[in-house]
Design a protein around this motif. Structure first.
Motif, mmCIF file in Angstrom:
data_model
loop_
_atom_site.group_PDB
_atom_site.id
_atom_site.type_symbol
_atom_site.label_atom_id
_atom_site.label_comp_id
_atom_site.label_asym_id
_atom_site.label_seq_id
_atom_site.Cartn_x
_atom_site.Cartn_y
_atom_site.Cartn_z
ATOM 1 N N LEU B 581 -32.189 -3.162 41.741
ATOM 2 C CA LEU B 581 -31.911 -3.258 43.177
ATOM 3 C C LEU B 581 -30.403 -3.403 43.372
ATOM 4 N N TYR B 582 -29.807 -2.470 44.121
ATOM 5 C CA TYR B 582 -28.378 -2.552 44.410
ATOM 6 C C TYR B 582 -28.199 -2.763 45.907
ATOM 7 N N ILE B 583 -27.402 -3.757 46.249
ATOM 8 C CA ILE B 583 -27.126 -3.975 47.678
ATOM 9 C C ILE B 583 -25.615 -3.880 47.873
ATOM 10 N N THR B 584 -25.216 -2.978 48.756
ATOM 11 C CA THR B 584 -23.793 -2.900 49.103
ATOM 12 C C THR B 584 -23.677 -3.128 50.601
ATOM 13 N N SER B 585 -22.646 -3.794 50.995
ATOM 14 C CA SER B 585 -22.499 -4.068 52.423
ATOM 15 C C SER B 585 -21.026 -4.033 52.796
ATOM 16 N N GLY B 586 -20.746 -3.517 53.970
ATOM 17 C CA GLY B 586 -19.367 -3.446 54.431
ATOM 18 C C GLY B 586 -19.367 -3.327 55.939
ATOM 19 N N PRO B 587 -18.210 -3.156 56.513
ATOM 20 C CA PRO B 587 -18.132 -3.068 57.974
ATOM 21 C C PRO B 587 -18.878 -1.874 58.542
ATOM 22 N N LYS B 588 -19.131 -0.822 57.677
ATOM 23 C CA LYS B 588 -19.820 0.348 58.209
ATOM 24 C C LYS B 588 -21.320 0.263 58.000
ATOM 25 N N GLY B 589 -21.777 -0.848 57.468
ATOM 26 C CA GLY B 589 -23.222 -1.015 57.323
ATOM 27 C C GLY B 589 -23.622 -1.506 55.956
ATOM 28 N N THR B 590 -24.932 -1.658 55.802
ATOM 29 C CA THR B 590 -25.496 -2.175 54.564
ATOM 30 C C THR B 590 -26.402 -1.112 53.958
ATOM 31 N N SER B 591 -26.426 -1.112 52.612
ATOM 32 C CA SER B 591 -27.301 -0.151 51.945
ATOM 33 C C SER B 591 -28.049 -0.866 50.827
ATOM 34 N N VAL B 592 -29.388 -0.743 50.858
ATOM 35 C CA VAL B 592 -30.227 -1.325 49.806
ATOM 36 C C VAL B 592 -30.812 -0.154 49.008
ATOM 37 N N THR B 593 -30.480 -0.120 47.701
ATOM 38 C CA THR B 593 -30.952 0.983 46.873
ATOM 39 C C THR B 593 -31.877 0.462 45.781
ATOM 40 N N LEU B 594 -33.043 1.032 45.746
ATOM 41 C CA LEU B 594 -33.991 0.708 44.673
ATOM 42 C C LEU B 594 -33.984 1.903 43.722
ATOM 43 N N ASN B 595 -33.623 1.639 42.462
ATOM 44 C CA ASN B 595 -33.424 2.750 41.520
ATOM 45 C C ASN B 595 -34.143 2.455 40.210
ATOM 46 N N TRP B 596 -34.939 3.420 39.778
ATOM 47 C CA TRP B 596 -35.632 3.244 38.476
ATOM 48 C C TRP B 596 -35.430 4.470 37.572
ATOM 49 N N GLY B 597 -34.419 5.279 37.942
ATOM 50 C CA GLY B 597 -34.193 6.505 37.169
ATOM 51 C C GLY B 597 -33.532 6.226 35.819
#
Lengths: 220, 597
Positions: B581-597
Motif C-alpha cells: 500500500l502506497y500513500i502519497t499526499s500533497g497540495p494537489k491531492g492524495t493518492s492511495v495505491t494498492l500494488n501486488w505486481g
C-alpha cells in the motif's frame, strides 16, 4: 377516481407495500414531497396490496419482497397483468440477486434500494413512469452471468447482441449511462434503447431463470 | 530382421533351394537301405519279351503302355542251392500285375486288374518241397494295362521269418505312410472346413480346404492301388488333383500374405484345363507331352508361390522362412518322384512321393500353432487394453462422481448462502433500514447514530455483493460505486470512474474480494470526509487499484506517526491481500495505491 384524476392533474399515483413502519413512513414522505407523485395507499401485507391494487388502480407499485403473508413478487405479477398501465419496482435493502432477478422476470422495472436518498427514489420512479429502464451494476452482473458464453447454454449466448453485452459489461463495471455513451461514442438515448431491449428479451425468454440457475451451479 | 529380397531375387532363391533339395534326394536316398541276413537277393534274370529272351540285370523298367491291349513280360530266376531254408519270395517293387511260379507251379492267384501292385510289395510263401525236384527256377510274369508300365526290382528269397519283417517295413513305407497321410488329410479337411466357416473373412482357409480335398484324391490313388472308375478317367482326375493342389496352395499363400496377384494362377489353370481336355480326346501320342506341359506349368506356379514367402517384409519373418522351407521340401519330393518316373537322376527303386505330403502337414501344424499363439497374444493385448479402458472409465466415473458431489455440495452451499442472505435481508438489513428511517425522521437528529447505521448498512451491502458476485473484481467495484455514490453526492462530490482491466489478485477468493472492497471503500470514505476534494478517481489495472482525489492532501508521515486508524486498517487489509500500500499526499491531492505486481 384515478384515471381522470391522473390525466387532469398529471400526478401519478403510487402504491407502497412495505411492512416496516418507519421505512414505509419515510418512503411515503419522500414520494409525497414530489409534486408529480402521490401515494395513493400504503399497506403491510400481500393480500392488502392485491386488493388495494385492484381498488385504487395505481400507476406505480413499489413493493418489498418479504411480506408477512407472502411474496412481493405476486404483487408485481398482478401489476404486470393489470388492465391499466401499471409499472412496478422492488424496494429492497441490498438489491440481492435472488429477489431482484425473479422480480424482473415477473415484470418489475428494476429495484430501488431502501438506503437511497429521497430525491433518488423519486427520480427512479419518474424515470420508470416516463418509460425508462433503470439498471444497476448488480443487475447487469446477474444478466451477464446468464449470457456468459462459457457456462451458459446456446440460448443464453444468443439472447443478447454483441453491443447489448458490451453495454451490460460497462454497467456491471459501475459506469453510468452518460459515461457509457461517451465511451462507446453513441447517444445516451441509444444506451437507454439497449437497456430496454435487454429487459424486453429477458422478459420474453421463458427459461432465462432456469438458464441462470444452471449457469450459476456449474451444471452447464 | 527383414527379408530384403526383390521379386526376382525371391524367385531365384526359390529355384535354387528346390534344385538343391532335389539333388539331396537324388544322391542321399540311394545311401539308405539295409542288408538282411539269411536272405538271397537276386539281381539277374532271364528276361523274355514276346518270345525273345536275354539275360538282364534288375531293376528292369519297361516303357509305359499307351495302347489299349495288355502287355506281358517274363523274368526267370535260378534259385541257388543254399544252406538256408527257402520258403518265401518277396518282390519289393514291381509293376503292374504279377503271377509267380516256382518250378512251374503257380504260387499266386491269377491276377485281376484289382490286384495292381505298382506301389505295394508282393510277398509269397511256398512249400519247401517245391525246390526238392530238379527244377529250381522262379518265374515271374508281369502284365500292364493301359497307362501302366512293367518293371521289376531285385527280388528276395529266403525263410518266411526273415522276409516277413522286410515285407512289413516296405509295406509301411510304401502304403502305410500314405494311409496315415490320408487320415491326417481327412482331419485337416474337417479342421479347415470349420475354420473356413467360422472365419469367413480369412478367405485363405477355403483354399486350404481345396488343397486338402485335392490331396485326398491324390492320396487315395497311392493308398488304394485300384482305380475306383475306369483307368483313363481316374488318371485324369488324380493328375488334375495334383495340379489343383498347386493352384490352391498358390491362392492360400497369396491370400495369407495379402497379395493381390492372380493372373499367373488363372493362366496356368487355363493351360492345364486345355491339356486335360486334349488328353480326354484320346490322342495317345500327345499324352506324355500334355502331362509334361501340365507339370511344367504347375512347377512354374509353385516356384512363384514359394517366392511369395521371400518377398520384402518385416512381418512374421521367421514363420515365412519356415513355411518356405517346408514347401520347398515338399516340392523337391514331388520333383524327385517325377524324375524317378522318367528314369533320370533319381534311382527307380527310391520313391519319395509319400514324403512330399509330410512337409505340407508340418506347414499346417506350424501355421495353426502360430495362429493359436498370435490369437493368444492378441487376446492378451485385448484383455490388457480392456483392463486399461476399464481403469480409465472407473477413473472418469470417479471424477464425474466427485464433480457431481461437488456440484451438489456447491448447490447446498449456495442454498445455505441464500438462506443467510435472506436472514440478513429480511432481518438485520430490514431492521437497520427501519431504525435509520426512524432516526432520520426523529426531530432530534443524531448524526453519529445516523452515520453508524448507514455505515453498517453499507458494509452489509459489500458483504452481500462479495458473496454473490464471486467472479469479477471490476463488477464488485461497480456494485460498490452504486452503494457509495449517494454518500459522494451528499458531499457534493463525483467519481472519475476509470475501471478498466480486471485486477488479478495474488490469492483470489470471496473473502479477499471483500477485503479489497472494504479497503477501497475506506479510501473513498477518507477522501469524502477529510480531503475537501470534488472528484474521487478510481483506477484499476491487472496488478493495481488506485484511489486518488483532487483535495488538499495531508502529511503522510505525521498521520503514520499518529497511527491514524483509517490508514492503519487499510495497511492491515493490504497485508491480508498480499499487496503493498502506497500513500502519497500533497497540495494537489492524495493518492492511495494498492500494488501486488
Amino acid at each position: 377516481m384515478n384515471n381522470e384524476y391522473q390525466k387532469n392533474n398529471q400526478v401519478r399515483t403510487v402504491l407502497i407495500v412495505e411492512d416496516q413502519k418507519h421505512t414505509s413512513d419515510r418512503l411515503r414522505e419522500a414520494i409525497d414531497s414530489a409534486r408529480s407523485l402521490k401515494v395513493i395507499g400504503n399497506c403491510q401485507t400481500m393480500s392488502q396490496a392485491l386488493s388495494m391494487l385492484a381498488n385504487y388502480r395505481p400507476d406505480f407499485v413499489l413493493t418489498d419482497i418479504g411480506l408477512p403473508d407472502g411474496s412481493g413478487i405476486e404483487v408485481i405479477r398482478a401489476a404486470a397483468a393489470a388492465d391499466w398501465p401499471c409499472e412496478s419496482m422492488v424496494f429492497t435493502v441490498f438489491g440481492d440477486e435472488r429477489n431482484v432477478l425473479s422480480a424482473i422476470r415477473a415484470g418489475a422495472k428494476g429495484y430501488i434500494l431502501k438506503t437511497s436518498h429521497a430525491k433518488d427514489i423519486v427520480k427512479e420512479i419518474e424515470i420508470v413512469l416516463e418509460g425508462g429502464a433503470p439498471i444497476s451494476p448488480q443487475i447487469a452482473h446477474y444478466l451477464l452471468t446468464i449470457v456468459r458464453g462459457d457456462t451458459a447454454t446456446q440460448e443464453g449466448k444468443d439472447l443478447l447482441t454483441e453491443r447489448e453485452r458490451e453495454v451490460l459489461g460497462l454497467i456491471a463495471k459501475g459506469y453510468k449511462r452518460g459515461e457509457i455513451a461517451s465511451q462507446m461514442a453513441i447517444t445516451v438515448g441509444t444506451v437507454g434503447n439497449h437497456i430496454h431491449n435487454i429487459y424486453r428479451k429477458l422478459n420474453a425468454s421463458s427459461n432465462t431463470e432456469a438458464v441462470f440457475i444452471a449457469g450459476k451451479s456449474g451444471i452447464l | 530382421m527383414t527379408l530384403p529380397f526383390s521379386r526376382a531375387f525371391a524367385i531365384g532363391t526359390s529355384i535354387i533351394s528346390v534344385t538343391l533339395l532335389v539333388l539331396v534326394f537324388a544322391f542321399a536316398l540311394p545311401k539308405f537301405g539295409w542288408d538282411i541276413d539269411d536272405v538271397l537277393r537276386l539281381t539277374t534274370a532271364e528276361h523274355c519279351v514276346e518270345g525273345i529272351c536275354e539275360r538282364s540285370t534288375l531293376p528292369g523298367v519297361g516303357a509305359r503302355n499307351f495302347s489299349d491291349s495288355i502287355i506281358a513280360e517274363t523274368y526267370r530266376f535260378e534259385i541257388p542251392d543254399v544252406s538256408g531254408e527257402v520258403t518265401g519270395v518277396l518282390l519289393p517293387r514291381l509293376s503292374d500285375l504279377a503271377q509267380v511260379r516256382v518250378a512251374g507251379i503257380a504260387i499266386s492267384p491269377v491276377p485281376t486288374p484289382d490286384a495292381r501292385r505298382w506301389n505295394a510289395p508282393f510277398f509269397l510263401t511256398f512249400p519247401n518241397v517245391l525246390l526238392d525236384g530238379p527244377r529250381r527256377d522262379l518265374e515271374i510274369t508281369l502284365m500292364a494295362g493301359r497307362g501302366s508300365r512293367i518293371s521289376l526290382s531285385p527280388i528276395l528269397v529266403g525263410s518266411v521269418a526273415s522276409l516277413e519283417f522286410h515285407y512289413q517295413a516296405v509295406a509301411i513305407y510304401r502304403v502305410g505312410l500314405a494311409r496315415i497321410a490320408f487320415g491326417l488329410t481327412v482331419i485337416a479337411i474337417f479342421v479347415f472346413a470349420v475354420m473356413a466357416l467360422l472365419q469367413r473373412r480369412e478367405r485363405f482357409y477355403r483354399w486350404l480346404l481345396v488343397a486338402n480335398l485335392a490331396q485326398l484324391v491324390f492320396l487315395w490313388h497311392i493308398m488304394m492301388r485300384f482305380d475306383p472308375i475306369d483307368t483313363q478317367s481316374w488318371l485324369l482326375i488324380w493328375v488334375s488333383a495334383l495340379h489343383i493342389h498347386v493352384f490352391a496352395m498358390y491362392r492360400f499363400v497369396s491370400g495369407y500374405l495379402n497379395l493381390k496377384t492372380r493372373k499367373l494362377g488363372y493362366l496356368v489353370l487355363s493351360v492345364q484345363a486345355l491339356c486335360i481336355f486334349l488328353i480326354w480326346c484320346h490322342n495317345p501320342n500327345w499324352e506324355p507331352w500334355l502331362i509334361g506341359i501340365m507339370a511344367v506349368c504347375s512347377l512354374i506356379l509353385y516356384i512363384h508361390t514359394l517366392s511369395f514367402w521371400l518377398l520384402p517384409s518385416r512381418r512374421l519373418v521367421h514363420l515365412r522362412i519356415a513355411l518356405f522351407g517346408l514347401m520347398s521340401i515338399s516340392a523337391a519330393g514331388v520333383i524327385a518322384e517325377a524324375l524317378r518316373q522318367i528314369g533320370w537322376l533319381v534311382p527307380y527303386d527310391r520313391e519319395v512321393y509319400h514324403l512330399a505330403t509330410a512337409p505340407i502337414f508340418l506347414l499346417y501344424l506350424v501355421m495353426m500353432i502360430h495362429h493359436l499363439l498370435s490369437a493368444q497374444a492378441a487376446n492378451r493385448r485385448l484383455i490388457r487394453d480392456l483392463r486399461g479402458r476399464i481403469k480409465a472409465r472407473m477413473r472418469e466415473l470417479k471424477e464425474t462422481h466427485e464433480k457431481l458431489s461437488l456440484v451438489v455440495e456447491q448447490e447446498a452451499v449456495s442454498h445455505e448462502r441464500q438462506r443467510i442472505m435472506m436472514d440478513l435481508h429480511d432481518g438485520v438489513g430490514g431492521q437497520l433500514v427501519n431504525t435509520l428511517a426512524y432516526v432520520n425522521g426523529h426531530p432530534q437528529q443524531d448524526p453519529v447514530l445516523q452515520d453508524a447505521l448507514a455505515g453498517a448498512l453499507r458494509d452489509l451491502g459489500l458483504m452481500v455483493d462479495s458473496l454473490q458476485m464471486t467472479g469479477s473484481v471490476v463488477q464488485l467495484l461497480g456494485a460498490l460505486r452504486r452503494r457509495i455514490e449517494p454518500m459522494l453526492e451528499t458531499a457534493g462530490m463525483k467519481f472519475d470512474w476509470e475501471i478498466g482491466e480486471e485486477p488479478q489478485l495474488p490469492t483470489p477468493g470471496m473473502m479477499k474480494n471483500l477485503t479489497l472492497l472494504r479497503l477501497v471503500q475506506e479510501a473513498i470514505t477518507n477522501a469524502v470526509r477529510h480531503a475537501n476534494a470534488t472528484t474521487v478517481k478510481v483506477t484499476t489495472t491487472q496488478d493495481k487499484v488506485i484511489i486518488s482525489d483532487d483535495g488538499t492532501g495531508f502529511d503522510v508521515a505525521l498521520t503514520a506517526g499518529r497511527s491514524g486508524i483509517g490508514i492503519l486498517s487499510m495497511r492491515k487489509r493490504a497485508d491480508e491481500l498480499g499487496a503493498e500500500l502506497y500513500i502519497t499526499s500533497g497540495p494537489k491531492g492524495t493518492s492511495v495505491t494498492l500494488n501486488w505486481g
